[in-house]
Design a protein around this motif. Structure first.
Motif, short mmCIF file in Angstrom:
data_model
loop_
_atom_site.label_atom_id
_atom_site.label_comp_id
_atom_site.label_asym_id
_atom_site.label_seq_id
_atom_site.Cartn_x
_atom_site.Cartn_y
_atom_site.Cartn_z
N TYR A 76 -6.72 -4.67 -4.19
CA TYR A 76 -7.95 -5.35 -3.96
C TYR A 76 -8.77 -4.38 -3.28
O TYR A 76 -10.12 -4.39 -3.77
CB TYR A 76 -7.74 -6.68 -3.09
N ASN A 77 -8.44 -3.76 -2.12
CA ASN A 77 -9.31 -2.69 -1.51
C ASN A 77 -9.60 -1.47 -2.44
O ASN A 77 -10.67 -1.06 -2.28
CB ASN A 77 -8.63 -2.35 -0.10
N MET A 78 -8.57 -1.20 -2.97
CA MET A 78 -8.81 -0.02 -3.97
C MET A 78 -9.91 -0.21 -5.12
O MET A 78 -10.84 0.64 -5.24
CB MET A 78 -7.66 0.72 -4.43
N LEU A 79 -9.88 -1.46 -5.51
CA LEU A 79 -10.85 -1.79 -6.72
C LEU A 79 -12.07 -2.02 -6.18
O LEU A 79 -13.36 -1.72 -6.56
CB LEU A 79 -9.99 -2.93 -7.34
N ARG A 80 -12.03 -2.58 -4.83
CA ARG A 80 -13.51 -2.71 -4.24
C ARG A 80 -14.24 -1.36 -3.78
O ARG A 80 -15.62 -1.42 -3.88
CB ARG A 80 -13.47 -3.61 -3.08
N SER A 99 -4.42 -13.73 -7.74
CA SER A 99 -5.69 -14.38 -7.60
C SER A 99 -6.57 -13.53 -6.46
O SER A 99 -7.87 -13.38 -6.72
CB SER A 99 -5.65 -15.79 -7.30
N VAL A 100 -5.99 -12.90 -5.76
CA VAL A 100 -6.54 -12.03 -4.70
C VAL A 100 -7.15 -10.79 -5.29
O VAL A 100 -8.24 -10.43 -5.17
CB VAL A 100 -5.54 -11.62 -3.49
N ILE A 101 -6.17 -10.30 -6.18
CA ILE A 101 -6.88 -8.83 -7.04
C ILE A 101 -8.05 -9.36 -7.70
O ILE A 101 -8.60 -8.49 -7.81
CB ILE A 101 -5.63 -8.44 -7.88
N ALA A 102 -7.97 -10.67 -8.40
CA ALA A 102 -9.04 -11.02 -9.32
C ALA A 102 -10.36 -10.93 -8.34
O ALA A 102 -11.38 -10.81 -8.91
CB ALA A 102 -8.79 -12.36 -9.87
N MET A 103 -10.28 -11.18 -7.16
CA MET A 103 -11.54 -11.30 -6.16
C MET A 103 -12.30 -10.23 -6.22
O MET A 103 -13.42 -9.99 -5.75
CB MET A 103 -10.97 -12.01 -4.94
N VAL A 108 -15.82 -12.07 -12.76
CA VAL A 108 -14.62 -12.35 -12.86
C VAL A 108 -14.79 -13.25 -14.39
O VAL A 108 -15.47 -14.20 -14.32
CB VAL A 108 -14.26 -13.01 -11.96
N LEU A 109 -14.19 -13.07 -15.29
CA LEU A 109 -14.06 -13.85 -16.78
C LEU A 109 -12.69 -14.51 -16.74
O LEU A 109 -11.65 -13.53 -16.54
CB LEU A 109 -14.60 -12.67 -17.90
#
Length: 251
Positions: A76-80, A99-103, A108-109
């Motif tokens: 999640y942090n890396m993608l953000r 679901s956390v990664i999706a955030m 989000v589709l």
């Protein structure tokens, strides 16, 4: 180490700019990390190197039941922090840690038949009461960190998000959009549904179902008890009438 992610790059023609660009696609399938990323320096670094080994926008396809919450938090942090736009597409299920990664997606589709599930973090602990309390404190902290991601995406209150996690909440695409966990619906041709979201949506809560079942059982027991009381009273009346007849005949 078995990788649960896969990168695909393909050339895409942009009709607006009339140019060809490289589209980076990240596929997250199955369990998020079979081995824990806690105290693991190699696997997270490998993922980060592959993430940063290119430029441009990224599309992340998710179909996962969840897994290691530490791995999910790091991804999640890396993608953000990634400089390009991150679009998340859920084509199956994004549950628990997934679901956390999706955030992390700027958008989000979700597929019309996909599902999202959020719940409290879990662990296995062994030891005395002190160890159990430390495990409880750890889970509480992990839950707070997960709520941070949900809160940033949905704008919902932390209290309501905590209640949804307590209840182990399942959402279809319409409910996920309604609550702010998702933004749009994926159409079959890859376009985004710009129509108004249907009023019919589904939210399944394990706790709500259990409570509803218990209420029905309690109501059934109450009715049965009332029937038994009525039958008991009826027996008493019949017995009284028999005694009256005996007294009458005795005379």
């Amino acid at each position: 180490m078995k990788k649960f992610w896969k990168w695909k790059n393909q050339q895409v023609w942009n009709q607006e700019t009339q140019t060809e660009t490289v589209e980076r696609t990240l596929l997250l399938n199955g369990t998020i990390a079979e081995d824990s990323w806690f105290d693991d320096d190699i696997t997270p670094q490998m993922f980060k190197e592959e993430l940063m080994d290119g430029k441009g926008n990224i599309t992340v396809w998710i179909n996962s039941p969840g897994g290691d919450c530490v791995a999910a938090a790091q991804i999640y942090n890396m993608l953000r922090e990634y400089e390009g736009k991150v679009t998340v597409k859920i084509d199956g299920i994004a549950a628990s840690a997934a679901s956390v990664i999706a955030m992390a997606g700027d958008t989000v589709l979700m597929s019309p038949v996909s599902m999202m599930m959020i719940h409290n973090p879990m662990t296995i602990a062994f030891g005395d009461s002190g160890e159990m309390q430390r495990a409880i404190d750890m889970l509480s902290s992990v839950k707070d960190s997960i709520i941070n991601a949900y809160e940033l995406k949905t704008g919902m209150s932390r209290t309501r998000l905590a209640h949804l996690m307590d209840a182990e909440t399942w959402m279809d695409v319409n409910k996920a959009i309604e609550l702010g966990f998702a933004d749009e619906i994926i159409q079959r041709n890859g376009a985004v549904d710009e129509l108004e979201v249907p009023q019919v949506s589904m939210l399944y809560s394990k706790t709500a179902v259990v409570n509803s079942l218990m209420d029905k059982i309690a109501e059934k027991c109450r009715i049965q008890q009332e029937n038994e009381t009525e039958n008991s009273n009826k027996v008493k009346v019949d017995s009284l009438m028999s005694r009256l007849h005996l007294m009458k005949n005795w005379r």
